[in-house]
Design a protein around this motif. Structure first.
Motif, short mmCIF file in Angstrom:
data_model
loop_
_atom_site.label_atom_id
_atom_site.label_comp_id
_atom_site.label_asym_id
_atom_site.label_seq_id
_atom_site.Cartn_x
_atom_site.Cartn_y
_atom_site.Cartn_z
N GLY A 172 -19.40 17.20 47.23
CA GLY A 172 -20.76 17.65 47.41
C GLY A 172 -21.74 16.89 46.54
O GLY A 172 -21.37 15.99 45.78
N LYS A 210 -24.84 16.85 43.59
CA LYS A 210 -25.08 17.52 42.32
C LYS A 210 -26.31 18.42 42.44
O LYS A 210 -27.20 18.15 43.25
CB LYS A 210 -25.25 16.47 41.21
CG LYS A 210 -23.98 15.64 41.01
CD LYS A 210 -24.28 14.29 40.44
CE LYS A 210 -23.00 13.47 40.27
NZ LYS A 210 -22.17 13.37 41.49
N LEU A 229 -18.74 27.86 43.15
CA LEU A 229 -18.81 26.40 43.12
C LEU A 229 -17.71 25.81 42.25
O LEU A 229 -17.09 24.79 42.59
CB LEU A 229 -20.18 25.95 42.61
CG LEU A 229 -21.40 26.27 43.48
CD1 LEU A 229 -22.68 25.90 42.75
CD2 LEU A 229 -21.32 25.56 44.82
N TYR A 231 -16.81 22.19 40.83
CA TYR A 231 -18.05 21.86 40.15
C TYR A 231 -17.97 22.20 38.67
O TYR A 231 -17.42 23.24 38.29
CB TYR A 231 -19.22 22.62 40.78
CG TYR A 231 -19.90 21.89 41.91
CD1 TYR A 231 -21.21 21.46 41.80
CD2 TYR A 231 -19.21 21.59 43.08
CE1 TYR A 231 -21.85 20.78 42.83
CE2 TYR A 231 -19.82 20.92 44.12
CZ TYR A 231 -21.14 20.51 43.99
OH TYR A 231 -21.75 19.83 45.01
N ASP A 265 -19.03 16.40 39.92
CA ASP A 265 -20.01 17.22 40.63
C ASP A 265 -20.41 18.35 39.69
O ASP A 265 -19.55 18.93 39.01
CB ASP A 265 -19.41 17.80 41.90
CG ASP A 265 -19.26 16.77 43.01
OD1 ASP A 265 -20.01 15.79 43.00
OD2 ASP A 265 -18.37 16.95 43.86
N PHE A 279 -23.29 21.76 38.66
CA PHE A 279 -24.36 22.73 38.92
C PHE A 279 -24.92 23.12 37.56
O PHE A 279 -24.24 23.75 36.74
CB PHE A 279 -23.79 23.96 39.63
CG PHE A 279 -24.76 25.11 39.77
CD1 PHE A 279 -25.89 25.01 40.55
CD2 PHE A 279 -24.52 26.32 39.13
CE1 PHE A 279 -26.77 26.09 40.69
CE2 PHE A 279 -25.38 27.40 39.26
CZ PHE A 279 -26.51 27.28 40.04
N CYS A 338 -24.35 26.52 48.10
CA CYS A 338 -23.08 26.29 48.81
C CYS A 338 -23.23 25.17 49.83
O CYS A 338 -22.34 24.30 49.95
CB CYS A 338 -22.64 27.58 49.50
SG CYS A 338 -22.12 28.89 48.38
N ALA A 370 -23.15 21.86 48.28
CA ALA A 370 -21.80 21.53 47.83
C ALA A 370 -20.83 21.30 48.98
O ALA A 370 -19.66 20.97 48.75
CB ALA A 370 -21.27 22.65 46.93
#
Length: 516
Positions: free
Chosen positions: A2, A4, A87, A93, A217, A219, A394, A397
């Motif tokens: 996914g 960032k 995530l 993530y 990746d 969050f 979501c 990602a």
């Protein structure tokens, strides 16, 4: 793999605080540029106009009545769904939150909640799906969070410059005034800008981003405590906006008589609060009488608010520069919003509470998709809200939104919003304060705001009390159409639509264990 995600929130920031939304005072070029490059939502509404319920909605993707945080002081259950956890566990993530979390009550002298134990334990998580949390709120004085603990250790004299928010030992909000005009919760703060919580939050986020491997990746929720009261930014910065030059808001009544005439058109708690007969919630000091605020005091409060908004925009630029320096600029989505607004002089009032008007409900809401996503810039006027954020994360990602989320990813164009039938957004308020209860249910649809007052200690709940505003022809929401004979059919339709789309309330109801 996914993209960032940089999620930036402020606290208690109005829709019109940003230049891209018509703000004419605070300079916000960084967020304005994101808006120009991405999607600007003109009708994003909070699902609650108070901190904890709104933040719980952002984390869970659920309506207030589903996650159960119905007012400040109700802790989000430890096992509540979390988009950060989803995530992390489903897509690998890396996750972090810097600044204000407020999923758990602040008034917690016994340190029952982990958010209030972390700093003194020397810990930074993991918690609620975040691998790392470094927390701050609205002051550097005392407190249990990472920022005041850090300030006490590294610059112990600096904390005294902050406004004392609470009266000790009563733990009620302080109504003392300061600054040049004696304005409530204003203080000239001698703290160096580099030590103020806005810069500290950005510093901690940048340090974490710099620690990640190049192929991660991530969050990253960057949550600034400002421009929420008290208004005490670094004194070195207040020259940016002289309060003496500040124009009064369009919705500020020119005289007390004007305010009374305006508020008589609304349910009785509006005028009762203005004149000091009633305080319905903890969100304003109990000793505060809004009618006592002078025009110059409001000018000083608003000038300091503009300063705080500019400082936030500038450090957003620093965080984004750190992302770009790592080579992630083309593959990072930015979403910028707030938890709720601020009355800031509208109707003669300050702070927030059970008042479902644009001042509090309407949010700055910007999504700048990664360049690699190939999304064209757009302005979306359809109603959206905080409940749409978790499913949007979501989608970024590459994950399906789990069933516990109660909405869907934000539309990226008006055509997509039409296809999704984006017609309405719902806001709720519930509170109990010193024996006073309030229960409001609000729908925004077709340019109309309709608020139902359910049974409470103040209102009978028999349908006789409510609010209805035509935002297109009355953008300041001054004329209440609730009893207007010409609007009864539309009102009935809106109320039916509201209750058709409200999910069942959580049962049993979660317990309020603190005021905030």
């Amino acid at each position: 793999m996914g993209r960032k995600i940089l999620f930036i929130t402020t606290d208690q920031q109005r829709y019109d605080a940003l230049g891209c939304n018509g703000g004419k005072v605070a300079r916000t070029p960084v967020v304005d540029r994101w808006a120009a490059e991405g999607i600007r939502y003109t009708r994003a509404h909070a699902q609650s106009v108070v901190c904890m319920p709104a933040r719980a909605t952002m984390s869970t993707g659920q309506h207030v009545r589903t996650h159960g945080v119905w007012m400040n002081g109700v802790p989000l259950p430890a096992d509540a769904p979390s988009v950060a956890r989803h995530l992390h566990e489903s897509a690998g993530y890396r996750t972090a939150l810097f600044g204000k979390a407020h999923f758990e009550p602040f008034l917690d002298p016994q340190r029952r909640f982990y958010e209030n134990r972390m700093a003194t334990l020397g810990e930074t998580g993991p918690h609620r799906g975040f691998e790392r949390m470094e927390l701050a709120a609205h002051t550097g004085r005392g407190g249990l969070l990472h920022y005041p603990v850090w300030l006490a250790k590294t610059h112990p004299d600096a904390a005294a410059g902050f406004y004392p928010i609470l009266k000790i030992p009563s733990l009620e909000q302080n109504a003392a005034g300061g600054g040049d005009t004696g304005a409530i919760q204003v203080q000239h703060n001698p703290i160096a800008r580099s030590l103020y919580h806005t810069d500290w939050v950005a510093d901690r986020a940048i340090a974490w981003l710099d620690s990640l491997p190049a192929d991660a990746d991530w969050f990253c929720w960057v949550s600034f405590p400002d421009p929420h009261h008290p208004w005490d930014p670094p004194q070195s910065e207040i020259h940016r906006h002289r309060w003496q030059d500040e124009a009064l808001p369009a919705n500020w009544p020119a005289t007390r008589a004007d305010a009374v005439a305006l508020l008589r058109d609304k349910p009785k708690h509006w005028l009762d609060w203005y004149e000091g007969r009633l305080v319905t919630n903890f969100e304003a000091p109990p000793d505060f009488v809004p009618a006592s605020v002078t025009a110059d005091q409001l000018r000083e409060i608003n000038a300091l608010t503009h300063v705080e908004n500019e400082l936030i925009d500038e450090v957003c630029g620093r965080v984004w520069a750190a992302v770009a320096r790592r080579g992630w600029g083309d593959d990072t989505d930015v979403i910028f919003t707030t938890d709720h607004g601020e009355l800031q002089g509208d109707y003669g009032l300050l702070f927030k509470g059970p008042y479902h008007v644009d001042s509090l409900m309407r949010l700055p809401f910007i999504w700048r998709p990664a360049t690699s996503a190939g999304v064209a810039p757009a302005t979306v006027d359809h109603p959206v809200g905080q409940i749409d954020l978790a499913p949007t994360f979501c989608a970024i990602a590459g994950l399906e939104a789990p069933q516990w989320m109660q909405s869907r990813a934000l539309p990226t164009s008006p055509a997509q919003a039409d296809a999704q039938r984006r017609e309405r957004i719902i806001t709720e308020w519930d509170s109990e304060f010193k024996g006073i209860t309030m229960h409001l249910r609000t729908i925004y649809r077709d340019g109309l705001v309709c608020t139902v007052y359910e049974q409470s200690t103040l209102y009978p709940g028999d349908g006789s009390v409510g609010e209805l505003y035509d935002c297109r022809h009355d953008p300041l929401q001054r004329r209440n159409l609730w009893t207007d004979p010409a609007w009864q059919a539309r009102k009935k339709d809106l109320i039916a639509d509201l209750y058709d789309h409200l999910p069942p309330a959580r049962s049993p109801r979660l317990e309020a264990v603190a005021s905030v």
